[in-house]
Design a protein around this motif. Structure first.
Motif, PDB file in Angstrom:
ATOM      1  N   ARG A  66      10.556   2.410  -1.564  1.00  0.00           N
ATOM      2  CA  ARG A  66      10.285   3.832  -1.326  1.00  0.00           C
ATOM      3  C   ARG A  66      11.114   4.687  -2.271  1.00  0.00           C
ATOM      4  O   ARG A  66      12.333   4.565  -2.341  1.00  0.00           O
ATOM      5  CB  ARG A  66      10.595   4.176   0.120  1.00  0.00           C
ATOM      6  CG  ARG A  66      10.424   5.648   0.437  1.00  0.00           C
ATOM      7  CD  ARG A  66      10.270   5.886   1.910  1.00  0.00           C
ATOM      8  NE  ARG A  66       8.981   5.329   2.317  1.00  0.00           N
ATOM      9  CZ  ARG A  66       8.681   5.012   3.563  1.00  0.00           C
ATOM     10  NH1 ARG A  66       9.560   5.184   4.517  1.00  0.00           N
ATOM     11  NH2 ARG A  66       7.494   4.517   3.864  1.00  0.00           N
ATOM     12  N   ASP A  75       5.529   5.237  -2.296  1.00  0.00           N
ATOM     13  CA  ASP A  75       5.728   3.867  -1.819  1.00  0.00           C
ATOM     14  C   ASP A  75       5.049   2.875  -2.742  1.00  0.00           C
ATOM     15  O   ASP A  75       3.849   2.985  -3.006  1.00  0.00           O
ATOM     16  CB  ASP A  75       5.123   3.688  -0.412  1.00  0.00           C
ATOM     17  CG  ASP A  75       6.006   4.232   0.690  1.00  0.00           C
ATOM     18  OD1 ASP A  75       7.181   4.535   0.424  1.00  0.00           O
ATOM     19  OD2 ASP A  75       5.500   4.333   1.829  1.00  0.00           O
ATOM     20  N   SER A 135      12.423  -2.547   1.339  1.00  0.00           N
ATOM     21  CA  SER A 135      12.392  -3.127   2.675  1.00  0.00           C
ATOM     22  C   SER A 135      11.158  -4.012   2.811  1.00  0.00           C
ATOM     23  O   SER A 135      10.460  -4.275   1.837  1.00  0.00           O
ATOM     24  CB  SER A 135      12.380  -2.019   3.735  1.00  0.00           C
ATOM     25  OG  SER A 135      11.219  -1.223   3.592  1.00  0.00           O
ATOM     26  N   THR A 165       7.563  -4.595   5.195  1.00  0.00           N
ATOM     27  CA  THR A 165       6.650  -3.926   6.111  1.00  0.00           C
ATOM     28  C   THR A 165       5.406  -4.777   6.283  1.00  0.00           C
ATOM     29  O   THR A 165       5.225  -5.789   5.590  1.00  0.00           O
ATOM     30  CB  THR A 165       6.290  -2.509   5.605  1.00  0.00           C
ATOM     31  OG1 THR A 165       5.639  -1.787   6.638  1.00  0.00           O
ATOM     32  CG2 THR A 165       5.417  -2.563   4.366  1.00  0.00           C
ATOM     33  N   GLU A 166       4.559  -4.361   7.197  1.00  0.00           N
ATOM     34  CA  GLU A 166       3.299  -5.066   7.435  1.00  0.00           C
ATOM     35  C   GLU A 166       2.197  -4.032   7.580  1.00  0.00           C
ATOM     36  O   GLU A 166       2.355  -3.044   8.298  1.00  0.00           O
ATOM     37  CB  GLU A 166       3.415  -5.901   8.709  1.00  0.00           C
ATOM     38  CG  GLU A 166       2.294  -6.891   8.885  1.00  0.00           C
ATOM     39  CD  GLU A 166       2.561  -7.840  10.035  1.00  0.00           C
ATOM     40  OE1 GLU A 166       1.818  -7.752  11.027  1.00  0.00           O
ATOM     41  OE2 GLU A 166       3.506  -8.650   9.929  1.00  0.00           O
ATOM     42  N   ILE A 167       1.085  -4.233   6.886  1.00  0.00           N
ATOM     43  CA  ILE A 167      -0.071  -3.349   6.971  1.00  0.00           C
ATOM     44  C   ILE A 167      -1.290  -4.207   7.247  1.00  0.00           C
ATOM     45  O   ILE A 167      -1.577  -5.143   6.485  1.00  0.00           O
ATOM     46  CB  ILE A 167      -0.266  -2.525   5.676  1.00  0.00           C
ATOM     47  CG1 ILE A 167       0.959  -1.648   5.416  1.00  0.00           C
ATOM     48  CG2 ILE A 167      -1.527  -1.673   5.758  1.00  0.00           C
ATOM     49  CD1 ILE A 167       0.937  -0.913   4.102  1.00  0.00           C
ATOM     50  N   LEU A 190       4.011  -1.012  -3.003  1.00  0.00           N
ATOM     51  CA  LEU A 190       3.782  -2.126  -2.079  1.00  0.00           C
ATOM     52  C   LEU A 190       3.291  -3.351  -2.842  1.00  0.00           C
ATOM     53  O   LEU A 190       2.389  -3.255  -3.674  1.00  0.00           O
ATOM     54  CB  LEU A 190       2.730  -1.741  -1.041  1.00  0.00           C
ATOM     55  CG  LEU A 190       3.126  -0.624  -0.089  1.00  0.00           C
ATOM     56  CD1 LEU A 190       1.917   0.180   0.344  1.00  0.00           C
ATOM     57  CD2 LEU A 190       3.809  -1.230   1.117  1.00  0.00           C
ATOM     58  N   LYS A 246      -0.577   7.673   3.177  1.00  0.00           N
ATOM     59  CA  LYS A 246       0.072   6.441   3.621  1.00  0.00           C
ATOM     60  C   LYS A 246      -1.010   5.535   4.209  1.00  0.00           C
ATOM     61  O   LYS A 246      -1.624   5.889   5.212  1.00  0.00           O
ATOM     62  CB  LYS A 246       1.141   6.741   4.670  1.00  0.00           C
ATOM     63  CG  LYS A 246       1.892   5.492   5.085  1.00  0.00           C
ATOM     64  CD  LYS A 246       3.037   5.816   6.001  1.00  0.00           C
ATOM     65  CE  LYS A 246       3.772   4.532   6.346  1.00  0.00           C
ATOM     66  NZ  LYS A 246       5.003   4.786   7.055  1.00  0.00           N
ATOM     67  N   PRO A 294       1.934  -9.063   5.351  1.00  0.00           N
ATOM     68  CA  PRO A 294       3.320  -8.693   5.038  1.00  0.00           C
ATOM     69  C   PRO A 294       3.459  -8.206   3.588  1.00  0.00           C
ATOM     70  O   PRO A 294       2.896  -8.801   2.668  1.00  0.00           O
ATOM     71  CB  PRO A 294       4.093  -9.990   5.257  1.00  0.00           C
ATOM     72  CG  PRO A 294       3.093 -11.075   5.091  1.00  0.00           C
ATOM     73  CD  PRO A 294       1.758 -10.516   5.453  1.00  0.00           C
ATOM     74  N   TYR A 295       4.205  -7.118   3.415  1.00  0.00           N
ATOM     75  CA  TYR A 295       4.425  -6.528   2.092  1.00  0.00           C
ATOM     76  C   TYR A 295       5.903  -6.303   1.849  1.00  0.00           C
ATOM     77  O   TYR A 295       6.684  -6.107   2.771  1.00  0.00           O
ATOM     78  CB  TYR A 295       3.723  -5.161   1.973  1.00  0.00           C
ATOM     79  CG  TYR A 295       2.242  -5.247   1.800  1.00  0.00           C
ATOM     80  CD1 TYR A 295       1.671  -5.329   0.544  1.00  0.00           C
ATOM     81  CD2 TYR A 295       1.403  -5.247   2.909  1.00  0.00           C
ATOM     82  CE1 TYR A 295       0.302  -5.409   0.388  1.00  0.00           C
ATOM     83  CE2 TYR A 295       0.033  -5.328   2.764  1.00  0.00           C
ATOM     84  CZ  TYR A 295      -0.513  -5.408   1.497  1.00  0.00           C
ATOM     85  OH  TYR A 295      -1.867  -5.495   1.350  1.00  0.00           O
ATOM     86  N   ARG A 296       6.255  -6.284   0.583  1.00  0.00           N
ATOM     87  CA  ARG A 296       7.541  -5.780   0.115  1.00  0.00           C
ATOM     88  C   ARG A 296       7.286  -4.323  -0.192  1.00  0.00           C
ATOM     89  O   ARG A 296       6.271  -3.964  -0.786  1.00  0.00           O
ATOM     90  CB  ARG A 296       7.910  -6.492  -1.155  1.00  0.00           C
ATOM     91  CG  ARG A 296       9.121  -7.321  -1.317  1.00  0.00           C
ATOM     92  CD  ARG A 296      10.201  -7.355  -0.324  1.00  0.00           C
ATOM     93  NE  ARG A 296      11.452  -7.313  -1.065  1.00  0.00           N
ATOM     94  CZ  ARG A 296      12.444  -6.530  -0.782  1.00  0.00           C
ATOM     95  NH1 ARG A 296      12.416  -5.740   0.245  1.00  0.00           N
ATOM     96  NH2 ARG A 296      13.526  -6.538  -1.513  1.00  0.00           N
ATOM     97  N   LEU A 297       8.188  -3.441   0.218  1.00  0.00           N
ATOM     98  CA  LEU A 297       8.019  -2.007   0.050  1.00  0.00           C
ATOM     99  C   LEU A 297       9.234  -1.443  -0.660  1.00  0.00           C
ATOM    100  O   LEU A 297      10.369  -1.759  -0.302  1.00  0.00           O
ATOM    101  CB  LEU A 297       7.881  -1.350   1.435  1.00  0.00           C
ATOM    102  CG  LEU A 297       8.084   0.164   1.523  1.00  0.00           C
ATOM    103  CD1 LEU A 297       6.934   0.894   0.854  1.00  0.00           C
ATOM    104  CD2 LEU A 297       8.203   0.587   2.979  1.00  0.00           C
TER     105      LEU A 297
END
Length: 136
Positions: free
Chosen positions: A126, A67, A113, A115-117, A69, A29, A121-124
């Motif tokens: 799963r 995942d 969902s 998320t942020e990495i 992304l 991850k 900002p990302y679309r995820l």
């Protein structure tokens, strides 16, 4: 066939990495993504279960999170997520039988969902991938 969880995860990464849909495939991850920001796939351990059938036979069950992304930017991220979703399904379908495992099964539902990495900002999306390894 008595593949370890690491061997199974490494083989999954190799198979997904061979698909041109993904720009980056990693076996963990990610906390930081660096310069690669589009169509990323992360495969990492979710859970394990071991079942001893006899002194000479056992089943190992491994579940992995897969995942997908994509950077969040309106319709482009949704299109990328759609493409990666279909690629995940296609790779799993093509590799149900493999020398590394006895059975490969992608759960019916995936969850999407936001998320942020590393501040990006990302679309995820799963997916959960279940693997059965029969060995001695």
């Amino acid at each position: 066939m008595a593949s370890t969880r690491k061997q199974v995860r490494d083989q999954l990464v190799t198979l997904f990495d061979a698909d041109a849909t993904f720009n980056l495939v990693v076996g963990y991850k990610p906390a930081v993504l660096g310069a690669v920001t589009t169509k990323i796939l992360a495969v990492y351990t979710y859970q394990s279960r071991h079942e001893l059938m006899s002194a000479a036979l056992r089943n190992d069950f491994y579940s992995f999170v897969v995942d997908a992304l994509a950077p969040r930017d309106d319709a482009t991220s949704e299109d990328a997520l759609d493409a990666m979703h279909e690629a995940v399904r296609s790779v799993v379908k093509a590799n149900v039988g493999d020398t590394t495992w006895s059975h490969l099964h992608l759960e019916e539902e995936s969850t999407a969902s936001f998320t942020e990495i590393s501040g990006v900002p990302y679309r995820l999306e799963r997916h959960i991938l279940n693997v059965k390894v029969t060995g001695s």
